[in-house]
Design a protein around this motif. Structure first.
Motif, PDB file in Angstrom:
ATOM      1  N   LEU A  23      10.063  -3.484  -1.516  1.00 15.20           N
ATOM      2  CA  LEU A  23      10.202  -2.026  -1.423  1.00 15.20           C
ATOM      3  C   LEU A  23       9.005  -1.428  -0.706  1.00 15.20           C
ATOM      4  N   LEU A  24       7.797  -1.867  -1.070  1.00 15.65           N
ATOM      5  CA  LEU A  24       6.581  -1.410  -0.407  1.00 15.65           C
ATOM      6  C   LEU A  24       6.010  -2.535   0.444  1.00 15.65           C
ATOM      7  N   ASP A  25       5.787  -2.257   1.723  1.00  8.13           N
ATOM      8  CA  ASP A  25       5.201  -3.274   2.585  1.00  8.13           C
ATOM      9  C   ASP A  25       3.682  -3.056   2.674  1.00  8.13           C
ATOM     10  N   ASP A  26       3.025  -3.857   3.484  1.00  6.61           N
ATOM     11  CA  ASP A  26       1.570  -3.779   3.588  1.00  6.61           C
ATOM     12  C   ASP A  26       1.120  -2.413   4.099  1.00  6.61           C
ATOM     13  N   TRP A  27       1.890  -1.832   5.051  1.00  4.98           N
ATOM     14  CA  TRP A  27       1.544  -0.511   5.599  1.00  4.98           C
ATOM     15  C   TRP A  27       1.586   0.529   4.485  1.00  4.98           C
ATOM     16  N   ASP A  28       2.628   0.467   3.648  1.00  6.49           N
ATOM     17  CA  ASP A  28       2.761   1.414   2.535  1.00  6.49           C
ATOM     18  C   ASP A  28       1.562   1.324   1.599  1.00  6.49           C
ATOM     19  N   ARG A  29       1.249   0.117   1.192  1.00 10.55           N
ATOM     20  CA  ARG A  29       0.164  -0.066   0.229  1.00 10.55           C
ATOM     21  C   ARG A  29      -1.178   0.409   0.794  1.00 10.55           C
ATOM     22  N   LYS A  30      -1.409   0.084   2.063  1.00 10.14           N
ATOM     23  CA  LYS A  30      -2.651   0.499   2.703  1.00 10.14           C
ATOM     24  C   LYS A  30      -2.714   2.019   2.821  1.00 10.14           C
ATOM     25  N   MET A  31      -1.596   2.627   3.220  1.00 14.39           N
ATOM     26  CA  MET A  31      -1.561   4.075   3.399  1.00 14.39           C
ATOM     27  C   MET A  31      -1.737   4.807   2.064  1.00 14.39           C
ATOM     28  N   MET A  32      -1.082   4.309   1.020  1.00 14.63           N
ATOM     29  CA  MET A  32      -1.217   4.932  -0.299  1.00 14.63           C
ATOM     30  C   MET A  32      -2.659   4.879  -0.779  1.00 14.63           C
ATOM     31  N   GLU A  33      -3.306   3.765  -0.521  1.00 16.86           N
ATOM     32  CA  GLU A  33      -4.713   3.609  -0.926  1.00 16.86           C
ATOM     33  C   GLU A  33      -5.615   4.545  -0.130  1.00 16.86           C
ATOM     34  N   GLN A  34      -5.370   4.654   1.188  1.00 13.72           N
ATOM     35  CA  GLN A  34      -6.212   5.498   2.034  1.00 13.72           C
ATOM     36  C   GLN A  34      -6.039   6.979   1.704  1.00 13.72           C
ATOM     37  N   VAL A  35      -4.798   7.395   1.445  1.00 13.75           N
ATOM     38  CA  VAL A  35      -4.538   8.792   1.099  1.00 13.75           C
ATOM     39  C   VAL A  35      -5.190   9.131  -0.235  1.00 13.75           C
ATOM     40  N   SER A  36      -5.068   8.233  -1.204  1.00 11.57           N
ATOM     41  CA  SER A  36      -5.688   8.451  -2.515  1.00 11.57           C
ATOM     42  C   SER A  36      -7.195   8.612  -2.386  1.00 11.57           C
ATOM     43  N   SER A  37      -7.780   7.815  -1.511  1.00  8.54           N
ATOM     44  CA  SER A  37      -9.227   7.879  -1.296  1.00  8.54           C
ATOM     45  C   SER A  37      -9.614   9.156  -0.556  1.00  8.54           C
ATOM     46  N   ALA A  38      -8.826   9.507   0.480  1.00  6.18           N
ATOM     47  CA  ALA A  38      -9.133  10.685   1.291  1.00  6.18           C
ATOM     48  C   ALA A  38      -9.091  11.974   0.478  1.00  6.18           C
ATOM     49  N   LEU A  39      -8.159  12.055  -0.465  1.00  4.92           N
ATOM     50  CA  LEU A  39      -8.015  13.252  -1.298  1.00  4.92           C
ATOM     51  C   LEU A  39      -8.789  13.135  -2.607  1.00  4.92           C
TER      52      LEU A  39
END
Length: 269
Positions: free
Chosen positions: A198-214
């Motif tokens: 359901l979640l690929d590597d791009w998803d996981r990386k993006m979710m982590e980066q957004v969480s960090s950015a905000l």
């Protein structure tokens, strides 16, 4: 496992017939019907009975992350059409004043609505949308065992709170006319529970980066993850627009909260 909880037999009969369920004769406490992957229990009227029945059936047959728990039954409404099926997105317990929110993560054919649960039959009472006598008890009990996205309530409008006595046959016809739509929704839910890829590597990386950015809090991370996954289930693609957040310079908690709310809103559009 697919669990159904219905208040009385006439609500349950179309479900029993559609899924070809058989009576469990050895159960001395409730009427229970089953096949290997489906269990249905008739609770009796009222939120306490509904809560007890739900607790009884899941304690007997077990709990897993892929279970679906459904409360199917009739409801009253001032404004909706008789026979309309409503997928409940908010439950308000009139007695305790508490609100409960099932998670609806997939696309569907229903109208959504707010359910008010009363402890007594409602006649000519001012309600927001639809009302019953079981919903809050069912959901509160279910929440002890399952995540909010596993617990769903579908209510079919049977009356306009005018005190008209309903026949068993009338109730059965209301449920039966909506059974194919209910089954379609259940099948979509089952597919959404398949977590593989359901979640690929791009998803996981993006979710982590957004969480960090905000600089999200743990609670915000949970909300974001739920909204992100819900979007991907509904749209069958990644929400690529979330990467725009990485270009926003967030300064301070208030600005972070504003950007977070905008992002969550867009994920649920």
């Amino acid at each position: 496992m697919l669990y159904f909880v219905c208040a009385f037999y006439n609500e349950a009969k179309p479900i029993i017939n559609f899924y070809k369920l058989k009576r469990v004769n050895e159960n001395k406490f409730f009427q229970v019907f089953e096949r290997e992957d489906i269990k249905l229990i008739i609770s009796g009227v009222g939120k306490i009975n509904s809560a007890i029945a739900l607790s009884h059936i899941v304690s007997k047959y077990g709990i897993s992350d892929e279970d679906i728990v459904m409360n199917i039954g009739i409801c009253g409404s001032k404004n909706r059409e008789i026979g309309e099926a409503v997928l409940v997105n908010k439950i308000h317990d009139v007695e305790t004043k508490k609100d409960y929110y099932p998670d609806i993560l997939i696309s569907h054919q229903f109208e959504e609505g707010t359910l008010e649960t009363f402890s007594k039959p409602v006649i000519d009472f001012d309600i927001e949308d639809i009302c019953d006598m079981e919903g809050s008890g069912f959901f509160k009990a279910s929440s002890k065992f399952f995540s909010p996205h596993q617990v769903q309530l579908i209510k079919i409008v049977s009356d306009h709170l005018d005190g008209v006595r309903l026949t068993g046959e009338f109730v059965e016809n209301l449920i039966e006319k909506n059974i194919l739509t209910i089954d379609d929704y259940i099948n979509k839910m089952k597919k959404s529970f398949i977590k593989k890829d359901l979640l690929d590597d791009w998803d996981r990386k993006m979710m982590e980066q957004v969480s960090s950015a905000l600089n999200l809090t743990e609670n915000q991370k949970i909300q974001f993850n739920k909204a992100y996954i819900g979007y991907k289930i509904r749209e069958s693609k990644s929400p690529e627009f979330v990467k725009n957040i990485l270009n926003v310079r967030v300064q301070g908690k208030n600005e972070s909260k504003r950007e977070f709310k905008k992002l969550i809103s867009k994920l649920y559009e």
